[in-house]
Scaffold this active site. Structure first.
Site, PDB file in Angstrom:
ATOM      1  N   ASN A   8       0.800  -1.232   0.000  1.00 52.80           N
ATOM      2  CA  ASN A   8       0.000   0.000   0.000  1.00 52.80           C
ATOM      3  C   ASN A   8       0.834   1.284   0.000  1.00 52.80           C
ATOM      4  O   ASN A   8       0.438   2.295  -0.565  1.00 52.80           O
ATOM      5  CB  ASN A   8      -1.014  -0.004   1.156  1.00 52.80           C
ATOM      6  CG  ASN A   8      -0.362  -0.138   2.517  1.00 52.80           C
ATOM      7  OD1 ASN A   8       0.711  -0.722   2.659  1.00 52.80           O
ATOM      8  ND2 ASN A   8      -1.015   0.384   3.538  1.00 52.80           N
ATOM      9  N   LYS A  57      11.849  -8.863   1.346  1.00 47.39           N
ATOM     10  CA  LYS A  57      10.845  -9.572   0.554  1.00 47.39           C
ATOM     11  C   LYS A  57       9.619  -8.666   0.479  1.00 47.39           C
ATOM     12  O   LYS A  57       8.924  -8.456   1.467  1.00 47.39           O
ATOM     13  CB  LYS A  57      10.475 -10.912   1.181  1.00 47.39           C
ATOM     14  CG  LYS A  57       9.414 -11.697   0.377  1.00 47.39           C
ATOM     15  CD  LYS A  57       8.247 -12.003   1.246  1.00 47.39           C
ATOM     16  CE  LYS A  57       6.955 -12.292   0.578  1.00 47.39           C
ATOM     17  NZ  LYS A  57       6.545 -11.574  -0.586  1.00 47.39           N
ATOM     18  N   HIS A  58       9.380  -8.138  -0.689  1.00 44.04           N
ATOM     19  CA  HIS A  58       8.272  -7.209  -0.883  1.00 44.04           C
ATOM     20  C   HIS A  58       7.015  -7.971  -1.293  1.00 44.04           C
ATOM     21  O   HIS A  58       7.061  -9.163  -1.607  1.00 44.04           O
ATOM     22  CB  HIS A  58       8.636  -6.173  -1.950  1.00 44.04           C
ATOM     23  CG  HIS A  58       8.115  -4.804  -1.660  1.00 44.04           C
ATOM     24  ND1 HIS A  58       6.842  -4.569  -1.197  1.00 44.04           N
ATOM     25  CD2 HIS A  58       8.688  -3.567  -1.781  1.00 44.04           C
ATOM     26  CE1 HIS A  58       6.647  -3.272  -1.039  1.00 44.04           C
ATOM     27  NE2 HIS A  58       7.760  -2.635  -1.378  1.00 44.04           N
ATOM     28  N   SER A  72      -1.062  -7.473   7.727  1.00 41.89           N
ATOM     29  CA  SER A  72      -2.286  -7.726   8.464  1.00 41.89           C
ATOM     30  C   SER A  72      -1.984  -8.374   9.812  1.00 41.89           C
ATOM     31  O   SER A  72      -0.882  -8.885  10.054  1.00 41.89           O
ATOM     32  CB  SER A  72      -3.193  -8.657   7.658  1.00 41.89           C
ATOM     33  OG  SER A  72      -2.612  -9.959   7.582  1.00 41.89           O
ATOM     34  N   GLU A  88       4.150  -4.066  12.462  1.00 42.07           N
ATOM     35  CA  GLU A  88       3.240  -2.932  12.250  1.00 42.07           C
ATOM     36  C   GLU A  88       2.062  -3.487  11.477  1.00 42.07           C
ATOM     37  O   GLU A  88       2.175  -3.783  10.289  1.00 42.07           O
ATOM     38  CB  GLU A  88       3.965  -1.819  11.492  1.00 42.07           C
ATOM     39  CG  GLU A  88       3.229  -0.495  11.540  1.00 42.07           C
ATOM     40  CD  GLU A  88       2.217  -0.360  10.429  1.00 42.07           C
ATOM     41  OE1 GLU A  88       1.008  -0.554  10.721  1.00 42.07           O
ATOM     42  OE2 GLU A  88       2.601  -0.054   9.294  1.00 42.07           O
ATOM     43  N   LEU A  89       0.931  -3.644  12.166  1.00 42.82           N
ATOM     44  CA  LEU A  89      -0.179  -4.412  11.624  1.00 42.82           C
ATOM     45  C   LEU A  89      -1.385  -3.529  11.333  1.00 42.82           C
ATOM     46  O   LEU A  89      -1.247  -2.342  11.091  1.00 42.82           O
ATOM     47  CB  LEU A  89      -0.520  -5.539  12.597  1.00 42.82           C
ATOM     48  CG  LEU A  89       0.693  -6.396  13.026  1.00 42.82           C
ATOM     49  CD1 LEU A  89       0.288  -7.462  14.037  1.00 42.82           C
ATOM     50  CD2 LEU A  89       1.389  -7.013  11.824  1.00 42.82           C
ATOM     51  N   CYS A  96      -3.079   1.828   6.893  1.00 41.80           N
ATOM     52  CA  CYS A  96      -3.279   1.257   8.231  1.00 41.80           C
ATOM     53  C   CYS A  96      -3.642   2.335   9.231  1.00 41.80           C
ATOM     54  O   CYS A  96      -4.383   2.079  10.193  1.00 41.80           O
ATOM     55  CB  CYS A  96      -2.019   0.513   8.678  1.00 41.80           C
ATOM     56  SG  CYS A  96      -0.512   1.496   8.609  1.00 41.80           S
ATOM     57  N   GLU A 153     -11.395  -4.074  10.093  1.00 38.80           N
ATOM     58  CA  GLU A 153     -10.738  -2.993   9.365  1.00 38.80           C
ATOM     59  C   GLU A 153     -11.286  -2.974   7.945  1.00 38.80           C
ATOM     60  O   GLU A 153     -11.174  -3.968   7.218  1.00 38.80           O
ATOM     61  CB  GLU A 153      -9.224  -3.193   9.342  1.00 38.80           C
ATOM     62  CG  GLU A 153      -8.485  -2.105   8.571  1.00 38.80           C
ATOM     63  CD  GLU A 153      -6.972  -2.301   8.570  1.00 38.80           C
ATOM     64  OE1 GLU A 153      -6.252  -1.305   8.415  1.00 38.80           O
ATOM     65  OE2 GLU A 153      -6.521  -3.456   8.723  1.00 38.80           O
TER      66      GLU A 153
END
Length: 481
Positions: free
Chosen positions: A151, A174-175, A232, A253-254, A287, A384
């Site tokens: 994102n 790793k994207h 997520s 960081e979720l 997020c 969410e």
């Protein structure tokens, strides 16, 4: 339910079978290009090269590391238009926002270039009677593995890689598989910057074009000493468990379902303007995007009217048009998921104040939507919603607003709108369960401000001094003369 969510997360993280990753343009729904996919062996070989580079990089001076970051800033600004076009093609972000993301990346490389020396300076410890001196020093860990989302495909990487590199670590990344050219372009930028700064070009930052299935070997590699994931909560549960089993520190960081409290004395126009911007940024796929609007009864009608007006002004259009503010969602699956959540919320009793939904267009667009009277138990209350859907909750007073805000399983960011600044400050500081709280504005990330959450939004911090500490061995040294 948790098991199904984790299974869906794994499926999202895996690529299509084959030797390439396909990038599908979410506005046209056509394949933009393909990029090579690595095998596990190629990944392990890359980690071995990074380990070799890392031995020299950890001994490099802070000046050498900051030279790399300063060079990165220049390359990012120079290639900002190109970056914006690639982002638009792969995940649909309007090019004005994509260019802004590239420039923002240069702000964090500038930040750590300017502040790394002071952030890494040894800290003297007083009160150690009988010893000549005692101090705390910060040393690199080794290889830092980044598992990054689509994102904000550049900003998420640079805000963590900059801190890790400044601390003397090397990075392997790793994207997300749906932004493969973004991933390769980031590596190119680091290589170009390394050449300009005359530091090692290979192995300081390495792109790993691999699937989630294949990344397990990398996570367990002895040279990988820390792991950071942005994704997520389901993905965080998997990665956090794996890191714990391997005894490796991790930063997670979720997700978030950020509340915005609008009190009875709020400036309604300001609150609605900020709320619309916070909800609509990146087509609502953030997020820290404003998602739940908790409004005291006396302000509810005016706020809803103003919010609908301001959200309706975001017109869905081609993301390559510089005037576009609302592009598509990332893909058709995301479009289908968001639409199902919105419809289920209405079926549960919510009312539609602004009718949006799926437009008559082949891409993954979704029009701005405002739901009010959202009931507990519905997706709009519990989950969410990753897209341009705003959920508004009516409450009787401040105490109920705080209770509703804290009722979420998430705790990433929050906002409070009030003309009484000290009241807002008290609520933000003492009452809200979140990692970040803004008064009279929507939540934003900044190079100097710690970024992260609590509860199901993860743990650890990025950015600022806390961000660099996440990738350091905090070593105590005590010397007796």
């Amino acid at each position: 339910m948790m098991k199904r969510n984790v299974q869906r997360t794994l499926l999202r993280m895996q690529a299509r079978a084959g030797s390439t990753f396909k990038a599908v343009n979410p506005y046209t729904n056509e394949v933009a290009w393909e990029e090579p996919r690595w095998t596990r062996q190629q990944g392990n070989e890359a980690v071995a090269r990074a380990e070799q580079t890392g031995r020299a990089w950890r001994s490099s001076s802070v000046a050498q590391r900051t030279a790399l970051l300063t060079a990165c800033s220049a390359v990012l600004r120079e290639r900002a238009d190109e970056i914006a076009q690639v982002i638009a093609a792969e995940m649909g972000k309007p090019i004005a926002q994509g260019k802004g993301e590239a420039i923002k990346c240069s702000s964090i490389t500038d930040y750590y270039a300017e502040h790394a020396e002071s952030l890494l300076r040894p800290e003297m410890v007083e009160g150690m009677a009988g010893y000549d001196r005692a101090y705390v020093t910060k040393q690199p860990l080794g290889i830092v593995l980044l598992l990054m989302p689509w994102n904000f495909p550049f900003w998420q990487v640079f805000r963590q890689a900059s801190a890790a590199l400044a601390a003397g670590n090397v990075v392997v990344c790793k994207h997300a598989v749906n932004v493969p050219r973004c991933a390769r372009l980031i590596e190119e930028i680091f290589q170009q910057a390394a050449a300009a700064a005359r530091v090692p070009a290979e192995g300081v930052y390495t792109n790993l074009p691999m699937t989630a299935e294949d990344i397990g070997d990398i996570m367990s590699h002895s040279a990988v000493r820390a792991i950071s994931l942005t994704g997520s909560s389901g993905a965080g549960a998997i990665v956090g468990a794996a890191a714990g089993k391997l005894l490796k520190p991790s930063v997670l960081e979720l997700g978030g379902s950020d509340p915005s409290i609008v009190l009875e004395d709020a400036d309604i126009d300001l609150a609605a303007t900020c709320s619309a911007e916070g909800r609509m940024l990146n087509a609502g796929q953030s997020c820290i995007g404003s998602k739940r609007f908790i409004v005291v009864d006396s302000a509810h009608e005016d706020f809803v009217e103003a919010l609908c007006e301001k959200m309706a002004a975001f017109r869905f259009a081609d993301p390559t048009d510089p005037a576009t503010r609302l592009g598509p969602l990332v893909d058709k699956r995301a479009q289908k998921t968001l639409d199902a959540q919105a419809k289920a919320t209405v079926q549960a009793g919510a009312q539609v104040a602004l009718q949006g939904g799926i437009p008559d267009h082949p891409g993954a667009g979704y029009l701005p939507t405002v739901l009010i009277d959202v009931p507990p138990g519905s997706p709009g209350y519990e989950e969410e919603l990753f897209g341009p859907v705003a959920c508004v909750f009516r409450v009787k007073d401040e105490a109920e607003a705080i209770a509703v805000a804290n009722s979420s399983k998430f705790g990433l960011g929050a906002s409070v709108y009030t003309r009484d600044v000290e009241r807002g400050n008290r609520i933000a500081r003492d009452e809200i369960e979140a990692g970040m709280c803004y008064v009279n504005d929507f939540v934003k990330s900044h190079p100097a401000i710690p970024f992260g959450g609590v509860k199901d939004s993860g743990y650890g911090r990025e950015c600022g001094s806390y961000g660099i500490n996440s990738f350091c061995n905090i070593k105590s040294v005590v010397v007796r003369a």
